[in-house]
Design a protein around this motif. Sequence first.
Motif, PDB file in Angstrom:
ATOM      1  N   ALA A   1       0.835  -1.209   0.000  1.00  0.00           N
ATOM      2  CA  ALA A   1       0.000   0.000   0.000  1.00  0.00           C
ATOM      3  C   ALA A   1       0.867   1.255   0.000  1.00  0.00           C
TER       4      ALA A   1
ATOM      5  N   LYS B   1       2.150   1.839  -3.401  1.00  0.00           N
ATOM      6  CA  LYS B   1       1.110   2.403  -4.261  1.00  0.00           C
ATOM      7  C   LYS B   1       1.033   3.923  -4.089  1.00  0.00           C
ATOM      8  N   THR B   2       1.151   4.416  -2.842  1.00  0.00           N
ATOM      9  CA  THR B   2       1.105   5.877  -2.620  1.00  0.00           C
ATOM     10  C   THR B   2       2.306   6.562  -3.246  1.00  0.00           C
TER      11      THR B   2
ATOM     12  N   GLU C   1       2.570   0.616  -8.019  1.00  0.00           N
ATOM     13  CA  GLU C   1       1.552  -0.354  -7.610  1.00  0.00           C
ATOM     14  C   GLU C   1       2.044  -1.782  -7.806  1.00  0.00           C
TER      15      GLU C   1
ATOM     16  N   ASP D   1       1.013  -5.477  -8.293  1.00  0.00           N
ATOM     17  CA  ASP D   1      -0.118  -6.289  -8.736  1.00  0.00           C
ATOM     18  C   ASP D   1      -0.473  -7.293  -7.639  1.00  0.00           C
TER      19      ASP D   1
END
Length: 173
Positions: A148, A151-152, A156, A158
Amino acid sequence: MNGHILFAALALHSHSASVTTFNELNFSDWYEQIKFHVGVLDLDVALYTERPTAITETSNTEERSYFKHWDRSNRLSLMFIQMNIAGNIKTTLPKTESAKELLKLVEECSQTVDKSLAGTLMGTLTTMKFDGSRTMHEHVIEMTNIAARLKTLGMEVDENFLVQFIINSLPSE
């Protein structure tokens, strides 16, 4: 000090106190707060427009007025931004006389840190091993949290890869 200057100084200081200090890891929040407060203070013209041409003897009243407004916006915005950057970072940034340029330098600094942090987190995610010092659930949650955070930072992971990383982190038994 006349009343208008004193009011401007107090307003600048008051707004500055409510802005998060930039620490290399919080650029997005910090940038949003800077733009908001500089806008509320009506000092954002220097952030969105280029420096106007210098005043000359032939400059008309409108040009002189706009130059003074832009110059004040730039000077106070520059101070406001600098007041909200951690000291250890401020000393590493090149000197600039432009608030717009300072924001660009801070963003570049942040992107460098983001790339470094993303690399570190990805390395952690791909090499983590379950060692039994906590529950398997906590281990999986930690790996999910790392994904996570990646992602920020714009990287990202998968879901299928995350599942594979988790499986690879578990002992063969």
